[in-house]
Design a protein around this motif. Structure first.
Motif, PDB file in Angstrom:
ATOM      1  N   PRO A  95     -40.155  25.949  29.348  1.00  0.00           N
ATOM      2  CA  PRO A  95     -40.464  27.279  29.905  1.00  0.00           C
ATOM      3  C   PRO A  95     -41.886  27.391  30.431  1.00  0.00           C
ATOM      4  CG  PRO A  95     -39.238  27.505  27.851  1.00  0.00           C
ATOM      5  CD  PRO A  95     -39.550  26.052  27.997  1.00  0.00           C
ATOM      6  N   GLU A  96     -42.836  26.804  29.721  1.00  0.00           N
ATOM      7  CA  GLU A  96     -44.239  26.893  30.145  1.00  0.00           C
ATOM      8  C   GLU A  96     -44.462  26.206  31.494  1.00  0.00           C
ATOM      9  OE1 GLU A  96     -43.974  27.107  25.708  1.00  0.00           O
ATOM     10  OE2 GLU A  96     -43.168  25.766  27.258  1.00  0.00           O
ATOM     11  N   LEU A  97     -43.731  25.129  31.733  1.00  0.00           N
ATOM     12  CA  LEU A  97     -43.893  24.410  32.996  1.00  0.00           C
ATOM     13  C   LEU A  97     -43.250  25.190  34.150  1.00  0.00           C
ATOM     14  CD1 LEU A  97     -45.203  21.791  33.983  1.00  0.00           C
ATOM     15  CD2 LEU A  97     -42.939  20.693  33.831  1.00  0.00           C
ATOM     16  N   ILE A  98     -42.115  25.846  33.876  1.00  0.00           N
ATOM     17  CA  ILE A  98     -41.495  26.691  34.899  1.00  0.00           C
ATOM     18  C   ILE A  98     -42.433  27.836  35.264  1.00  0.00           C
ATOM     19  CG2 ILE A  98     -39.595  28.301  35.365  1.00  0.00           C
ATOM     20  CD1 ILE A  98     -37.808  26.515  33.651  1.00  0.00           C
ATOM     21  N   THR A  99     -43.009  28.460  34.224  1.00  0.00           N
ATOM     22  CA  THR A  99     -43.954  29.552  34.478  1.00  0.00           C
ATOM     23  C   THR A  99     -45.134  29.064  35.316  1.00  0.00           C
ATOM     24  OG1 THR A  99     -43.350  30.629  32.393  1.00  0.00           O
ATOM     25  CG2 THR A  99     -45.444  31.265  33.385  1.00  0.00           C
ATOM     26  N   LYS A 100     -45.621  27.858  35.007  1.00  0.00           N
ATOM     27  CA  LYS A 100     -46.743  27.284  35.759  1.00  0.00           C
ATOM     28  C   LYS A 100     -46.342  27.020  37.207  1.00  0.00           C
ATOM     29  CE  LYS A 100     -50.843  25.475  36.329  1.00  0.00           C
ATOM     30  NZ  LYS A 100     -52.030  26.344  36.367  1.00  0.00           N
ATOM     31  N   LEU A 101     -45.118  26.532  37.421  1.00  0.00           N
ATOM     32  CA  LEU A 101     -44.631  26.280  38.781  1.00  0.00           C
ATOM     33  C   LEU A 101     -44.627  27.571  39.602  1.00  0.00           C
ATOM     34  CD1 LEU A 101     -43.219  24.591  41.006  1.00  0.00           C
ATOM     35  CD2 LEU A 101     -41.042  25.148  39.875  1.00  0.00           C
ATOM     36  N   LEU A 119     -27.825  24.762  37.091  1.00  0.00           N
ATOM     37  CA  LEU A 119     -27.908  24.527  35.651  1.00  0.00           C
ATOM     38  C   LEU A 119     -26.662  23.797  35.166  1.00  0.00           C
ATOM     39  CD1 LEU A 119     -29.227  27.995  34.378  1.00  0.00           C
ATOM     40  CD2 LEU A 119     -30.569  25.952  34.960  1.00  0.00           C
ATOM     41  N   TYR A 120     -26.855  22.872  34.230  1.00  0.00           N
ATOM     42  CA  TYR A 120     -25.722  22.172  33.630  1.00  0.00           C
ATOM     43  C   TYR A 120     -25.127  23.012  32.504  1.00  0.00           C
ATOM     44  CZ  TYR A 120     -27.232  18.058  36.208  1.00  0.00           C
ATOM     45  OH  TYR A 120     -27.579  17.196  37.217  1.00  0.00           O
ATOM     46  N   THR A 121     -23.792  23.032  32.452  1.00  0.00           N
ATOM     47  CA  THR A 121     -23.108  23.812  31.425  1.00  0.00           C
ATOM     48  C   THR A 121     -22.472  22.920  30.359  1.00  0.00           C
ATOM     49  OG1 THR A 121     -21.061  23.849  32.732  1.00  0.00           O
ATOM     50  CG2 THR A 121     -22.611  25.675  33.041  1.00  0.00           C
ATOM     51  N   GLY A 122     -22.365  21.636  30.642  1.00  0.00           N
ATOM     52  CA  GLY A 122     -21.751  20.720  29.688  1.00  0.00           C
ATOM     53  C   GLY A 122     -22.788  19.824  29.042  1.00  0.00           C
ATOM     54  N   THR A 123     -22.408  18.572  28.831  1.00  0.00           N
ATOM     55  CA  THR A 123     -23.334  17.597  28.258  1.00  0.00           C
ATOM     56  C   THR A 123     -24.494  17.352  29.216  1.00  0.00           C
ATOM     57  OG1 THR A 123     -21.498  16.517  27.113  1.00  0.00           O
ATOM     58  CG2 THR A 123     -23.552  15.262  27.336  1.00  0.00           C
ATOM     59  N   MET A 124     -25.683  17.427  28.700  1.00  0.00           N
ATOM     60  CA  MET A 124     -26.862  17.236  29.537  1.00  0.00           C
ATOM     61  C   MET A 124     -27.005  15.760  29.941  1.00  0.00           C
ATOM     62  SD  MET A 124     -28.849  19.787  30.359  1.00  0.00           S
ATOM     63  CE  MET A 124     -29.416  21.425  29.879  1.00  0.00           C
ATOM     64  N   PRO A 125     -27.260  15.484  31.205  1.00  0.00           N
ATOM     65  CA  PRO A 125     -27.526  14.095  31.616  1.00  0.00           C
ATOM     66  C   PRO A 125     -28.906  13.657  31.132  1.00  0.00           C
ATOM     67  CG  PRO A 125     -27.784  15.593  33.471  1.00  0.00           C
ATOM     68  CD  PRO A 125     -27.275  16.424  32.328  1.00  0.00           C
ATOM     69  N   TYR A 153     -33.538  21.312  28.473  1.00  0.00           N
ATOM     70  CA  TYR A 153     -33.654  22.716  28.067  1.00  0.00           C
ATOM     71  C   TYR A 153     -32.478  23.487  28.647  1.00  0.00           C
ATOM     72  CZ  TYR A 153     -38.386  21.044  27.270  1.00  0.00           C
ATOM     73  OH  TYR A 153     -39.455  20.308  26.841  1.00  0.00           O
ATOM     74  N   ARG A 154     -31.883  24.320  27.807  1.00  0.00           N
ATOM     75  CA  ARG A 154     -30.773  25.154  28.274  1.00  0.00           C
ATOM     76  C   ARG A 154     -31.280  26.569  28.517  1.00  0.00           C
ATOM     77  NH1 ARG A 154     -25.998  22.774  28.567  1.00  0.00           N
ATOM     78  NH2 ARG A 154     -25.524  21.006  27.178  1.00  0.00           N
TER      79      ARG A 154
END
Length: 410
Positions: A95-101, A119-125, A153-154
């Motif tokens: 979240p902190e990096l998204i806020t910084k972006l 956004l991925y809804t299943g198993t994360m790659p 991160y979900r």
């Protein structure tokens, strides 16, 4: 390797991005979106944020934020973005990096800037996917070969809005035909916008309408089936689809015909008219922009003609007639209703043979054409080949017609 058709990016490119628009693409140059953006004569900034995420994955949050600030190309203050493409990168950003972006690009945001992400809804790659554009906005998505997976991160749409700040969710899309089943596409809009359906400053909401949660309603069109018998499974057949392009999966039709030409004629024509170009000249200019062959076997007009007067229809169909081969066909639907929809509908041919439809809500404009007979008479060098009638569920009654170009005696 999985394929994903991005209805969201297609909608943005076809309905929001205009000549001189400015796009920030946080993906890689190899993803292949540069060409369609250049064709729109818009200014594109590519940042390849994926490389930064891979290089800094082992660093702590504070250092990553500093690296992000150093990594992004500094732009003149006057640059104001219309669209930001983030691909699947948020899944691998804290979240902190998204806020910084957002903080870094905020000087270049303006009211109604559109931010698109997945956004991925299943198993994360293990890491962000490697997108490769095939045709239109269908991509191969291949996993990166990483020794160690990146932190993931979900996020819910609400979490993202809180993290991004001053963005509101405008649309989400998932589990449409052609999409990866484990991906959801989200489109956010920057600023305090009063109208929840407005996307462009001009007031057009076509992209959002095509990119919303409403599912397409399937209908059967008899006359369309007749039209497509002339081109199906022929490696040399040529088809022009001039319905609205936004948010449609064209893969099935592409597989059924030899060559498929797609032109958002309504938008091109509207742009010409907005420049005060006389209607007949505007029609010709819109068709020249499409760069069409002179031997089309089939033209799909969908509901286009409903939005014009009989005289204007005559100019449109006369101009299109010159592109039809002898014996070529033209299909269209005419609505029976007192008020026109606010925009052309979305029509998507399904594998089942039915047509997925989305018809916009009625606006304030009344139909200008008089009767179906008047429309048929406006095409004197064509004959009626097939007809059908019906009603789109929760929508208007319609009369569909396929007409064929009369072969002249030689």
């Amino acid at each position: 390797m999985l394929q994903h058709h991005s209805f969201g990016i297609a909608a943005l490119v076809d309905e929001v991005i205009q000549p001189s628009s400015k796009v920030l693409d946080l993906g890689c140059l190899s993803f292949g979106t540069t060409q369609p953006l250049l064709e729109r004569s818009c200014q594109t900034f590519i940042e390849d944020l994926r490389s930064l995420l891979l290089d800094t994955s082992a660093l702590d949050k504070e250092v990553r934020a500093v690296k992000l600030s150093e990594y992004l190309t500094k732009k003149p203050q006057r640059i104001k973005l219309d669209v930001v493409l983030c691909w699947d990168l948020f899944n691998f950003m804290e979240p902190e990096l998204i806020t910084k972006l957002i903080e870094e690009i905020r000087p270049h945001l303006k009211p109604r800037t559109i931010f698109h992400t997945m956004l991925y809804t299943g198993t994360m790659p293990k890491g962000p996917a490697d997108f490769k554009r095939l045709s239109g906005f269908t991509f191969n998505t291949e996993p990166l070969h990483l020794e160690e997976p990146l932190p993931t991160y979900r996020y819910s749409s609400l979490n993202l809005m809180k993290t991004m700040g001053n963005f509101s969710l405008r649309s989400s899309l998932l589990q449409r035909e052609g999409m990866r089943k484990d991906l959801i596409e989200l489109m956010f809009e920057y600023g305090n916008v009063k109208s929840p359906t407005s996307v462009m400053a001009s007031g057009s909401s076509a992209a959002v309408s095509a990119f919303q949660k409403n599912r397409l309603t399937n209908i059967s069109l008899t006359a369309l089936d007749t039209a497509l018998t002339h081109v199906k499974r022929s490696p040399v057949s040529k088809v022009l689809d001039i319905g609205q392009k936004a948010g449609r999966n064209m893969e099935h039709l592409q597989r059924e015909v030899g060559e498929l030409f797609i032109s958002d004629f309504y938008s091109s024509l509207a742009w010409q008219i907005s420049r005060k170009v006389p209607f007949e000249e505007a029609v010709q200019a819109a068709l020249r922009q499409a760069t069409l062959p002179k031997d089309l076997n089939c033209i799909l007009l969908w509901d286009l003609l409903n939005f014009f007067s009989t005289e204007q229809i005559q100019l449109i169909t006369k101009a299109l007639h010159q592109y039809l081969s002898d014996g070529g066909v033209m299909h269209f639907l005419l609505f029976k209703q007192n008020k026109l929809p606010v925009n052309c509908g979305v029509f998507e041919i399904q594998k089942s043979g039915q047509v997925g439809t989305y018809i916009h809500a009625s606006g304030s404009k009344q139909p200008q054409l008089r009767t179906i007979t008047d429309v048929v008479k406006s095409l004197p060098e064509m004959k009626v080949l097939s007809q059908g009638t019906g009603r789109i569920p929760n929508g208007p009654f319609y009369h569909e017609i396929t007409m064929q170009k009369v072969v002249k005696d030689k």
